[in-house]
Design a protein around this motif. Sequence first.
Motif, short mmCIF file in Angstrom:
data_model
loop_
_atom_site.label_atom_id
_atom_site.label_comp_id
_atom_site.label_asym_id
_atom_site.label_seq_id
_atom_site.Cartn_x
_atom_site.Cartn_y
_atom_site.Cartn_z
N LEU B 228 8.58 -3.34 -0.52
CA LEU B 228 7.51 -3.48 -1.51
C LEU B 228 6.33 -2.57 -1.15
O LEU B 228 5.64 -2.03 -2.01
CB LEU B 228 7.05 -4.93 -1.61
N ARG B 229 6.12 -2.41 0.16
CA ARG B 229 5.08 -1.48 0.61
C ARG B 229 5.44 -0.07 0.16
O ARG B 229 4.58 0.68 -0.33
CB ARG B 229 4.98 -1.55 2.13
N THR B 230 6.73 0.28 0.30
CA THR B 230 7.16 1.59 -0.18
C THR B 230 6.87 1.74 -1.67
O THR B 230 6.37 2.78 -2.11
CB THR B 230 8.67 1.77 0.06
N ALA B 231 7.20 0.68 -2.43
CA ALA B 231 6.99 0.76 -3.87
C ALA B 231 5.50 0.95 -4.19
O ALA B 231 5.14 1.74 -5.05
CB ALA B 231 7.51 -0.51 -4.54
N ARG B 232 4.64 0.23 -3.47
CA ARG B 232 3.21 0.39 -3.71
C ARG B 232 2.76 1.78 -3.29
O ARG B 232 1.94 2.41 -3.96
CB ARG B 232 2.42 -0.65 -2.92
N ALA B 233 3.31 2.28 -2.19
CA ALA B 233 2.93 3.60 -1.70
C ALA B 233 3.34 4.70 -2.68
O ALA B 233 2.79 5.78 -2.67
CB ALA B 233 3.55 3.86 -0.33
N LYS B 234 4.33 4.38 -3.53
CA LYS B 234 4.74 5.34 -4.54
C LYS B 234 3.77 5.38 -5.69
O LYS B 234 3.87 6.23 -6.57
CB LYS B 234 6.11 4.94 -5.11
N GLY B 235 2.87 4.40 -5.75
CA GLY B 235 1.90 4.36 -6.83
C GLY B 235 2.33 3.48 -7.98
O GLY B 235 1.74 3.54 -9.06
N GLU B 238 1.12 -3.01 -9.69
CA GLU B 238 1.43 -4.27 -9.04
C GLU B 238 2.44 -5.06 -9.87
O GLU B 238 3.34 -5.70 -9.33
CB GLU B 238 0.14 -5.05 -8.83
N ARG B 239 2.28 -4.98 -11.17
CA ARG B 239 3.20 -5.70 -12.03
C ARG B 239 4.63 -5.19 -11.85
O ARG B 239 5.58 -5.94 -11.75
CB ARG B 239 2.77 -5.54 -13.48
N ARG B 240 4.75 -3.88 -11.79
CA ARG B 240 6.06 -3.27 -11.59
C ARG B 240 6.62 -3.67 -10.23
O ARG B 240 7.81 -3.97 -10.10
CB ARG B 240 5.88 -1.76 -11.69
N VAL B 241 5.77 -3.67 -9.22
CA VAL B 241 6.21 -4.02 -7.87
C VAL B 241 6.78 -5.43 -7.85
O VAL B 241 7.84 -5.69 -7.31
CB VAL B 241 5.03 -3.90 -6.87
N ILE B 242 6.07 -6.34 -8.51
CA ILE B 242 6.52 -7.74 -8.49
C ILE B 242 7.71 -7.95 -9.42
O ILE B 242 8.74 -8.49 -9.02
CB ILE B 242 5.38 -8.68 -8.93
N PHE B 243 7.57 -7.53 -10.67
CA PHE B 243 8.55 -7.94 -11.66
C PHE B 243 9.77 -7.04 -11.74
O PHE B 243 10.77 -7.42 -12.32
CB PHE B 243 7.89 -8.09 -13.03
N SER B 244 9.69 -5.87 -11.16
CA SER B 244 10.90 -5.08 -11.12
C SER B 244 11.49 -5.10 -9.72
O SER B 244 12.61 -5.53 -9.50
CB SER B 244 10.60 -3.65 -11.57
#
Lengths: 278, 329, 379
Positions: B228-235, B238-244
């Motif tokens: 999830l940190r990677t996903a956030r680091a990609k920009g 937050e919604r995408r990080v959680i729900f996808s």
Amino acid sequence: MSAPLLRVENLGIEFGPADAPVKAVDGVSFAMAAGETLAVVGESGSGKSVTALALTRLLATPPARYVSGAIQFQGREVMTMPAPELRALRGKQIAYIFQEPSSSLNPVFTIGYQIREAIEQHRPEVRDVRGEIVRALDLVGIRDAATRLGDYPHQLSGGMQQRVMIAMALACQPNLLVADEPTTALDVTIQKQIMDLLRELKSKTNMAILLITHNFGLVSDFADRVVVMFRGKIVESGPTAEVLRHPQHPYTRALIECVPKLGQKQRRLKVIDYAGIN
Amino acid sequence: MTTYILRRLLLVIPTLFGITLLTFLLIRLAPGNAALIKGQTGENGGHAMTAEVREQTIKLYGLDKDPLTAYGDWLVKLAHLDFGQSLVDHRPVLTKIRERIGLSVSLTGSALVLSYLIAVPVGIAAALRRGQRTDRMISFVVFLLYSIPTFVAALVLILLVAGGDYLNLLPMYGANSIDASEMSGPAWAWDRIKHMILPVICLTYGSLASISRYTRVSMLEVLGQDFLRTARAKGLSERRVIFSQALRNALIPIVTVFAMELPALIGGTIIVEEIFTLPGMGQLVFQSIEARDQFVIMGVVTISAFVTLFGYLMADILYVLVDPRIRFE
Amino acid sequence: MNAPVDESYSQRLARRFSRDALALTGFWLIILAFVLAALAPFLANNHAIVRVADGQISFPVLRSLEPIEWRFLINVPLAGLIYALRRPLFRNPQRGGLIVAVVVIVVQIALAFVQPYNDVTNDRTRPATFKLMPLIAWSPLESSPDALVGPSWNHLCGTDSTGRDVAARILHGARTSLAIGFVSQVIALGVGVTFGALAGYYRRWVDMVICRFIEVMECFPSLLLILVIIGLSDSQNNMIVIMAVIGLTGWTGTARLVRGEFLRLGGQSFPQAAQALGAGDLRVILRHLLPNSLGPILVTATFGVASAILLESSLSFLGFGMQAPTPSWGDLISEGRRFIDFAWWLVFFPGVVMLVTIMSYNFVGEGLRDAVDPRLQVK
Ligand SMILES: Nc1ncnc2c1ncn2[C@@H]1O[C@H](COP(=O)(O)OP(=O)(O)OP(=O)(O)O)[C@@H](O)[C@H]1O
Ligand SMILES: [Mg+2]
């Protein structure tokens, strides 16, 4: 010299209860020019990763607390940046590679999809996304990239996974690549391949690299400058060659002596003598 | 993946045997039947058996044979799903079950779908607000619901919204209105749905606790993961990080929980069908227990066990299909 | 959090548990329920607690107690007393042991002589110079002329269709319901721990067989299995049968859990170290493995009690409850449902009491689970 790409000033980050905080980063300041390679060296727990994550405010608050400091990237203040701008910075301007490739990739999405996400997020103008993904994978030396797009992370070896991470980071051509111990989790031969790859990429692009490591051996022929961190503080910094030749701080000296020299008979690794440092 | 599924299928065989053995033991250890085995005149729940019933019982369950032969015969009978004839109306047990299983399956199926639709979002909300007021409120409410006996909930619901003491929104009992046979297709369907609302609610609310708690734990585990940190680091937002990114991982273990709910749901249908006089399998088994119609009882018990076992099997196979880590082994 | 470094496993559990307000409330409510149930004769009875008449003082409630109540009321405080005095008593282990043994034996012999005294006199109406009646001056089986009257000062929770006081019946019914929840889980725990320990300790084929057995049991819905067992047998539906059947169908969760814990702990070194020191299998299981799995076992048992009480109420509703002299809460509710249209108190009060009890168990279970599993901790 033009304005620096990145400037960190008096960064302070704490964890734990407010009455007895753990100061993970304590008054750290440094700067990076465009295209420059800076190494941050320090033992485990010295605050390197926390500093790196703070650059795009990736630390979750709580548990972390930003207690002081300013971070300027291309002249813009990161600390007060609103969320949409911050998201545009992450991945597009500053990209990350992490220590543990196997847990840093989402196990239930194909690697193609995970790279695609980055491209679609930051480069909506790209028409041939698939071609772009293949190009990114080619760039990091994954053969038959087109056929591997549908692979899941667990189907790749650790070295390959780290290459995918690098491909993902480079897919949006960032100005700064933060590589947080990119080779620590890999075995020695793979370590060398990944470092060679980074070196090659560095020469191909004009990307600045912030390399985090606890291994001075990796630093000597890679970084332009070195910053040495010890217990949340920077204790020494300067051009790599100079620091290696004339380490000022006892801790730096101890770190340098920990590196077994090539060709030299393997001696017992030296144990750092903390009493002498403080 | 194929080897995994094959191995799982192989494990079904001993369990199937175990089920048949357990039903066999239930039959032979039932006091009435145990008496018959010893050559005494058995009793049927305190009443002397008629000669005819005694004859039929001995024949169907092989009570006059040695246990091993009798078990072999029982297996053969089960393989043909031959449970004999009802003592009440002398119709084959399998036919009676077949008439009624559809209603019970649609009842449990709807309840299962509904509890997922409610419990999964609720569990996610609790995980995202872990330790905060929302989390505690959710925990309180789902446990409150879980602690209400089904029949009490049914009584209260009937009192409030059916029957007319307060509101008369929904029918009180039956699977359809009396004049349903004269209705057109859509009208019939609507009539059926109205009759099913209360029963489905009564079956659903109890499962909310376990499914939502399970979702919460699963989500909490994923929320701590590095990727999830990677996903956030990609920009990513937050919604995408959680729900996808997070949700996909968290849902994998949850899709298999439905099988664990099956036994409780099947038990629940007994009560719900009894209260709402729905002609399903639960009502059948309950009436049979009251009438001491042991052939029907054993038929329903065996079929329920088979269905549950099938549910567990489906859950495990589903798990393989949704988790790429196992799918591409 | 400043965790003391030298605290034991149970102290740590207790500290984490007591941070959870809901769980703590639940815990005290359960204790309260048990105390009220134990003291039911003193709280709801038509015998006076103290009665002075004709210049004589008497204690009618005490006389009305059954032998089993005497045993309970004497032995539980006795056990508490011995536990509280364990330090001074056992400073000299031999002397302490002797004292305890003598006291216990003497008390039990004395209790064996207690005779039931069927006193049917009703102190509520009997004149006396002075009398102290229990809070609820009605016995659970006593009918008053007022049938189906709502809550009043005379009948706090109203009366049922034959004029019996609902509050008294709830209070006495608590004994049945609490006992069913507790005893059935003790049985389930015994079976579950045994199978789980065998599977997790001996592994290989033992594990294979037990795992299949667990899976077979889990294919049968408990309620259905219980109904069938009670339906096929011609037992008198007594309390023991119901407890046993609930226990014998509800052990699989515990077994799975104990097996899992044993498999996990078996990988650690200390059981092997103990074995190397010559400890027998049973000793390793009892002394080393089991205590380390205690937390999770307690969690399932607590949830189990809640579901057993629920299950029993369903059985009562379906008419397969017990024919005990004092009905369970489930019996009260299903009796009352026929009059629900106009006598709401018949379902409401026992319903609420049962709900609160079940919820308390569930919250205690949830709190224990959080305390046991540090990953679920809210910081
Ligand atoms: N999530 C967290 N919660 C509490 N403390 C943390 C957290 N993350 C980091 N810290 C603290 O911050 C300090 C610095 O950690 P950091 O991860 O930056 O070290 P590091 O230099 O990257 O070490 P390594 O070489 O092991 O990666 C650690 O001592 C740790 O106590
Ligand atoms: Mg680090």
